[in-house]
Motif scaffolding. Structure first.
Motif, PDB file in Angstrom:
ATOM      1  N   HIS A 734       0.844  -1.189   0.000  1.00  0.00           N
ATOM      2  CA  HIS A 734       0.000   0.000   0.000  1.00  0.00           C
ATOM      3  C   HIS A 734       0.882   1.243   0.000  1.00  0.00           C
ATOM      4  O   HIS A 734       2.120   1.142   0.044  1.00  0.00           O
ATOM      5  N   ASN A 735       0.248   2.408  -0.028  1.00  0.00           N
ATOM      6  CA  ASN A 735       1.020   3.642  -0.007  1.00  0.00           C
ATOM      7  C   ASN A 735       1.571   3.910   1.389  1.00  0.00           C
ATOM      8  O   ASN A 735       1.378   3.115   2.318  1.00  0.00           O
ATOM      9  N   GLU A 736       2.261   5.049   1.544  1.00  0.00           N
ATOM     10  CA  GLU A 736       2.909   5.331   2.824  1.00  0.00           C
ATOM     11  C   GLU A 736       1.916   5.476   3.975  1.00  0.00           C
ATOM     12  O   GLU A 736       2.286   5.346   5.146  1.00  0.00           O
ATOM     13  N   ASP A 737       0.643   5.728   3.665  1.00  0.00           N
ATOM     14  CA  ASP A 737      -0.382   5.831   4.705  1.00  0.00           C
ATOM     15  C   ASP A 737      -1.054   4.494   5.008  1.00  0.00           C
ATOM     16  O   ASP A 737      -1.942   4.420   5.859  1.00  0.00           O
ATOM     17  N   GLY A 738      -0.661   3.450   4.277  1.00  0.00           N
ATOM     18  CA  GLY A 738      -1.219   2.124   4.528  1.00  0.00           C
ATOM     19  C   GLY A 738      -2.488   1.816   3.776  1.00  0.00           C
ATOM     20  O   GLY A 738      -3.210   0.882   4.132  1.00  0.00           O
ATOM     21  N   TYR A 739      -2.802   2.589   2.703  1.00  0.00           N
ATOM     22  CA  TYR A 739      -4.021   2.381   1.935  1.00  0.00           C
ATOM     23  C   TYR A 739      -3.707   2.242   0.445  1.00  0.00           C
ATOM     24  O   TYR A 739      -2.640   2.621  -0.026  1.00  0.00           O
ATOM     25  N   SER A 740      -4.684   1.714  -0.293  1.00  0.00           N
ATOM     26  CA  SER A 740      -4.650   1.694  -1.756  1.00  0.00           C
ATOM     27  C   SER A 740      -6.051   1.999  -2.265  1.00  0.00           C
ATOM     28  O   SER A 740      -7.028   1.927  -1.512  1.00  0.00           O
ATOM     29  N   ARG A 741      -6.159   2.324  -3.547  1.00  0.00           N
ATOM     30  CA  ARG A 741      -7.465   2.623  -4.134  1.00  0.00           C
ATOM     31  C   ARG A 741      -7.816   1.551  -5.156  1.00  0.00           C
ATOM     32  O   ARG A 741      -7.052   1.284  -6.075  1.00  0.00           O
ATOM     33  N   CYS A 742      -8.987   0.951  -4.980  1.00  0.00           N
ATOM     34  CA  CYS A 742      -9.430  -0.142  -5.842  1.00  0.00           C
ATOM     35  C   CYS A 742      -9.889   0.418  -7.187  1.00  0.00           C
ATOM     36  O   CYS A 742     -10.682   1.361  -7.245  1.00  0.00           O
ATOM     37  N   SER A 743      -9.389  -0.165  -8.275  1.00  0.00           N
ATOM     38  CA  SER A 743      -9.762   0.287  -9.618  1.00  0.00           C
ATOM     39  C   SER A 743     -11.177  -0.138  -9.988  1.00  0.00           C
ATOM     40  O   SER A 743     -11.743   0.389 -10.941  1.00  0.00           O
ATOM     41  N   ALA A 744     -11.758  -1.080  -9.258  1.00  0.00           N
ATOM     42  CA  ALA A 744     -13.105  -1.553  -9.576  1.00  0.00           C
ATOM     43  C   ALA A 744     -14.175  -0.712  -8.885  1.00  0.00           C
ATOM     44  O   ALA A 744     -15.066  -0.167  -9.524  1.00  0.00           O
ATOM     45  N   CYS A 745     -14.085  -0.574  -7.549  1.00  0.00           N
ATOM     46  CA  CYS A 745     -15.119   0.155  -6.809  1.00  0.00           C
ATOM     47  C   CYS A 745     -14.735   1.599  -6.529  1.00  0.00           C
ATOM     48  O   CYS A 745     -15.548   2.370  -6.012  1.00  0.00           O
ATOM     49  N   ASP A 746     -13.485   1.973  -6.835  1.00  0.00           N
ATOM     50  CA  ASP A 746     -13.000   3.347  -6.666  1.00  0.00           C
ATOM     51  C   ASP A 746     -13.050   3.785  -5.211  1.00  0.00           C
ATOM     52  O   ASP A 746     -13.341   4.936  -4.901  1.00  0.00           O
ATOM     53  N   ARG A 747     -12.768   2.841  -4.289  1.00  0.00           N
ATOM     54  CA  ARG A 747     -12.724   3.170  -2.872  1.00  0.00           C
ATOM     55  C   ARG A 747     -11.355   2.826  -2.292  1.00  0.00           C
ATOM     56  O   ARG A 747     -10.660   1.943  -2.788  1.00  0.00           O
ATOM     57  N   TRP A 748     -10.998   3.520  -1.198  1.00  0.00           N
ATOM     58  CA  TRP A 748      -9.772   3.213  -0.481  1.00  0.00           C
ATOM     59  C   TRP A 748      -9.983   1.934   0.339  1.00  0.00           C
ATOM     60  O   TRP A 748     -11.077   1.663   0.806  1.00  0.00           O
ATOM     61  N   TYR A 749      -8.924   1.161   0.511  1.00  0.00           N
ATOM     62  CA  TYR A 749      -9.040  -0.102   1.233  1.00  0.00           C
ATOM     63  C   TYR A 749      -7.696  -0.472   1.847  1.00  0.00           C
ATOM     64  O   TYR A 749      -6.634   0.072   1.517  1.00  0.00           O
ATOM     65  N   GLN A 750      -7.743  -1.435   2.762  1.00  0.00           N
ATOM     66  CA  GLN A 750      -6.564  -2.088   3.309  1.00  0.00           C
ATOM     67  C   GLN A 750      -6.679  -3.580   3.033  1.00  0.00           C
ATOM     68  O   GLN A 750      -7.637  -4.024   2.403  1.00  0.00           O
ATOM     69  N   GLY A 751      -5.715  -4.351   3.536  1.00  0.00           N
ATOM     70  CA  GLY A 751      -5.772  -5.792   3.325  1.00  0.00           C
ATOM     71  C   GLY A 751      -5.125  -6.194   2.018  1.00  0.00           C
ATOM     72  O   GLY A 751      -4.433  -5.418   1.362  1.00  0.00           O
ATOM     73  N   PHE A 752      -5.366  -7.436   1.620  1.00  0.00           N
ATOM     74  CA  PHE A 752      -4.770  -7.971   0.400  1.00  0.00           C
ATOM     75  C   PHE A 752      -5.435  -7.362  -0.830  1.00  0.00           C
ATOM     76  O   PHE A 752      -6.554  -6.842  -0.760  1.00  0.00           O
ATOM     77  N   GLN A 753      -4.739  -7.458  -1.952  1.00  0.00           N
ATOM     78  CA  GLN A 753      -5.319  -7.081  -3.229  1.00  0.00           C
ATOM     79  C   GLN A 753      -4.640  -7.861  -4.344  1.00  0.00           C
ATOM     80  O   GLN A 753      -3.614  -8.513  -4.132  1.00  0.00           O
TER      81      GLN A 753
END
Length: 842
Positions: A734-753
């Motif tokens: 994930h990014n330095e803040d511990g999050y990523s943005r899902c290309s499908a739902c366009d929401r921020w998330y944590q966990g696996f991807q």
């Protein structure tokens, strides 16, 4: 003595030391907890550190043993299957290879016994390199490192330790947004070093900002590791100089060159015999005693000492740059506003940049305008160009430059005919990356008006893009999403693409059809026998078979794979009329008329079928063609051990089923134990994979709050998904803040991807979206099923009213209800009670 900074430790104050009885390791509290040394993980009291010794565990090896031999009391693998090579490798204990200059494909050093080799191709691995663990730790970096053999599109990578480009194996960090990577030669270095250039031992240190290497005089930055003498000698070596080969070869000298640490000659006479520039007496150099030649380090070996012989790279050695006499600043016609400054690398820290001419990623030396974010590769900056003064301004609003020979630097498509650039072309310097404008010389010099057999009443006018059509227009150009130049007649509502105008020969002969195809160059309505869609002009005709087809359908691939289905699908032609079989396309969910060509699954019990245009849509198919006779079982990797990210520590038998009761997961430091029933200590615990509330069965860590649903723990390393056309890879970055943005739902998330690592493809999808499949039953529209659709531009979500863009996937009702849900809105009801088995394809 502190084993981090190598200064004395006053034990009357707090310190860190190893609790093992026979180990004397000790460190200052500040040194041990330095951010460059410690990753922040806190071990619980009573932690069993033996669980961390994983280097020799079977799951941590990347090599499978095929055959063993006994040598005395020792069993040795005489034949292995390595994950980074297609063929088996056999062990050689003595003797030489057929080519004395063979190199190890792991560390790129000259091959020496014992080594493994491939009998079918020139692939060699030192025995030590073949036995490298999948994951390990190293003093250069605070996180766990993973063995890799992937490189960029040019075939090499950049080592963060020695700051050189390399090939072969590497270890990489996949922790968050940490992009640390290190080549195998640097991995062989330890904490302490004896170097012939200095009388004292050298020690590895991380805090070297502002210091200079005693060999090359390079000033070290924050984060640069180096080896230092702690005897007040003020002697320091960066890793690049530590790993310099003691002997080197250069094409301009027939003798070996010896690494030399000091020159006692008259300093006023010192120069490099290759670039003829001055040398400093106490700066290291390479020397040939036979010829009395002295060379700068970079002039002797360049920046590519860790490359395999015979490979070619688009890269500049210092000697090449010196021969070109590159100016520190230039005025370039592509960017007349400001001068361009020569820089050793891109100046945008942490942000990638692309050349404004060729569109490729900038690596190494670059001409740059920082204010305008304008960059040119050295090769691109030196291309000969001149202003094309007489190019018609109606086709493009900016002035164009004519480039006679681009030396294969530019591989973008022509904006006119949509085919790859080749030969002389015109370039617009005002249209930058993502909207590059290039034109073949032939496309730029086309007539503005032509007479054509398809419209005998009016001339056709050249336009830079097709006229605006209705949003859901089904004409041929809209179906193929043509974006290039067209010849158009507004009176007759007729458009002719530049591809059809320039590249439609009168006869086409292909191996897949026994008769020639003849062009019918006129305006006429027809239905293509191969794809089942209509056309309004210029079909190709087979007189013998009485077939009419689009030009592009003549060369349709016979076998392809798409992520919407788990088998290869094949092109079928059955030109029998009045067939009664009722088939629905599994992509657009509309009827398939099987009297025309279509794709279907050849597996005996599989009824998967799709329109030709749907299966070959750019959003669905990645363009790969399966060869004739392809064994699709070779593509079924989901259940292979090499595709799992979990190692089994302990198993139990439940009736006839063997279950892993304890596992080691690559994304957690401790072993995880299986729970079949009951609750955990905290009712609000969440799965660290999918972030949903934890439920049985799940794996839990007994030392910290880490949980994984059993399904999430067993996710494969790579798998396809209908949302994206490329194969996806499991990740926990994930990014330095511990999050990523899902290309499908366009929401921020944590966990696996799952992420796509194809060039310039930045698709990533969270695990909850991976649960969604091709079809969906949703409580908000319970009367009909919803189907996954990729072509949603301009439509609106019926829940949030958001207007969908090109590339957005959504679920739509195909019963003329005009009901659509974007992926974000589809989440809320559909995931209740869903298990991970739902992600596998039809």
């Amino acid at each position: 003595m502190c084993r981090v900074c190598y200064l004395e430790v006053d034990t009357s104050y707090g310190s860190y030391r190893c609790s093992t009885s026979d180990c004397n390791y000790i460190a200052h509290a500040r040194c041990a907890t330095d951010k460059a040394i410690w990753d922040g993980t806190i071990m619980l009291e009573g932690y069993d550190e033996r669980s961390e010794v994983v280097v020799d565990e079977p799951w941590n090896l990347i090599t499978d043993v095929v055959e063993q031999i006994r040598i005395g009391e020792l069993m040795v693998a005489s034949e292995i299957k390595h994950s980074h090579h297609d063929h088996n490798l056999r062990l050689t204990f003595s003797g030489k290879t057929k080519d004395d200059d063979s190199q190890c494909d792991g560390c790129t050093r000259p091959i020496s016994t014992p080594f493994y080799s491939c009998e079918q191709c020139k692939f060699f691995l030192h025995k030590d390199c073949a036995e490298l663990p999948k994951q390990t730790r190293d003093s250069f970096h605070k996180h766990l490192l993973t063995l890799s053999n992937s490189h960029d599109e040019y075939g090499y990578s950049w080592c963060n330790a020695c700051n050189r480009q390399y090939q072969g194996f590497s270890y990489r960090c996949y922790e968050g947004y940490c992009y640390f990577e290190i080549d195998i030669q640097c991995m062989f270095l330890s904490d302490t070093l004896e170097h012939p250039s200095h009388e004292h031992s050298l020690f590895l240190l991380h805090n070297n900002k502002g210091m200079s290497c005693s060999a090359c005089f390079k000033t070290l930055d924050s984060g640069d590791v180096a080896y230092r003498c702690m005897k007040r000698c003020d002697f320091i070596l960066d890793v690049g100089c530590v790993t310099l080969p003691p002997t080197a070869w250069n094409k301009y000298d027939r003798h070996p060159l010896t690494l030399t640490y000091f020159d006692e000659s008259d300093s006023s006479q010192l120069c490099c015999n290759l670039c003829e520039k001055e040398r400093e007496p106490n700066r290291w150099f390479y020397y040939c005693a036979d010829c009395d030649n002295s060379l700068h380090l970079n002039c002797a070996i360049g920046d590519l000492p860790y490359m395999k012989f015979g490979n070619k790279f688009k890269y500049y050695h210092h000697k090449d740059c010196a021969e070109l006499e590159l100016a520190p600043q230039i005025q370039h016609p592509f960017h007349p506003k400001h001068p361009l400054t020569l820089l050793p690398e891109s100046p945008y820290f942490g942000v990638a940049s692309w050349c404004n001419l060729c569109g490729k990623k900038v690596r190494g030396f670059v001409y740059n305008c920082y204010d305008c974010k304008f960059d040119l590769h050295i090769n691109c900056a030196l291309l000969q160009s001149s202003i094309a003064a007489n190019f018609t301004s109606s086709l493009h609003p900016h002035p164009l430059f004519f480039i006679q020979n681009h030396n294969n630097e530019v591989d973008s498509d022509c904006s006119g005919c949509q085919k790859p650039i080749s030969g002389p072309f015109y370039h617009c310097s005002d249209c930058t990356y993502h909207r590059v404008f290039n034109l073949h010389k032939e496309c730029a010099e086309l007539l503005l008006e032509i007479n054509h057999p398809c419209d005998r009443k009016h001339p056709l006018t050249l336009l830079p893009q097709p006229p605006t059509h209705p949003q859901k227009c089904s004409c041929y150009l809209c179906r193929i999403q043509w974006k290039g130049f067209v010849y158009s007649c507004s009176l007759c509502n007729f458009d002719l693409s530049l591809d059809d105008f320039r590249f439609s020969p009168p006869t086409i002969t292909v191996a897949s059809h026994e008769h020639p195809w003849m062009l019918v160059s006129r305006k006429m309505w027809f239905v293509c026998d191969f794809c089942g869609t209509d056309g309004d002009h210029s079909p190709y005709h087979c007189d013998t078979c009485v077939l009419f087809v689009h030009k592009n359908c003549i060369s349709l691939p016979h076998h392809i794979r798409i992520t919407r289905h788990h088998h290869t699908i094949s092109l079928w032609y059955s030109f029998q009329q009045n067939q009664i079989e009722d088939c629905m396309c599994q992509i657009c969910y509309k009827e398939v008329d099987i009297s025309y060509g279509h794709y279907r699954c050849p597996a005996s019990r599989c009824r998967y079928i799709a329109h030709v245009r749907c299966a070959t849509d750019k959003a669905i198919w990645d363009g790969r063609i399966m060869p004739k006779g392809y064994d699709e079982r070779s593509g079924e990797v989901l259940d292979e051990p090499s595709n799992l990210i979990t190692g089994i520590v302990e198993k139990i038998r439940i009736r006839d089923l063997v279950v892993a009761s304890e596992i080691k997961h690559s994304y957690h430091d401790h072993n995880l134990r299986l729970t079949f029933s009951g609750k955990n200590k905290d009712d609000d615990s969440q799965c660290d994979g999918c972030t949903r509330p934890i439920s049985t069965p799940f794996y839990g860590c007994e030392q910290c709050k880490f949980f994984l649903h059993k399904d999430c723990a067993e996710l494969p390393k790579q798998m396809p998904h209908p949302f994206h056309k490329h194969l996806l890879t499991l990740s926990n970055r994930h990014n330095e803040d511990g999050y990523s943005r899902c290309s499908a739902c366009d929401r921020w998330y944590q966990g696996f991807q799952y992420r796509c690592y194809k060039r310039d493809c930045r698709f990533e999808i969270d695990i909850q979206c991976m649960l969604l499949s091709n079809t969906l039953k949703h409580a908000s529209h319970d009367e009909h099923s919803l189907f996954l659709d990729h072509n949603n531009q301009g439509t609106s979500c019926s829940a949030c009213f958001r207007t969908l863009n090109l590339g957005d996937v959504a679920y739509r009702c195909m019963k003329r209800c005009d009901f659509s849900l974007d992926v974000g809105c589809a989440h809320y009801h559909s995931l209740l009670g869903t298990s991970m088995t739902g992600i596998f394809l039809l």
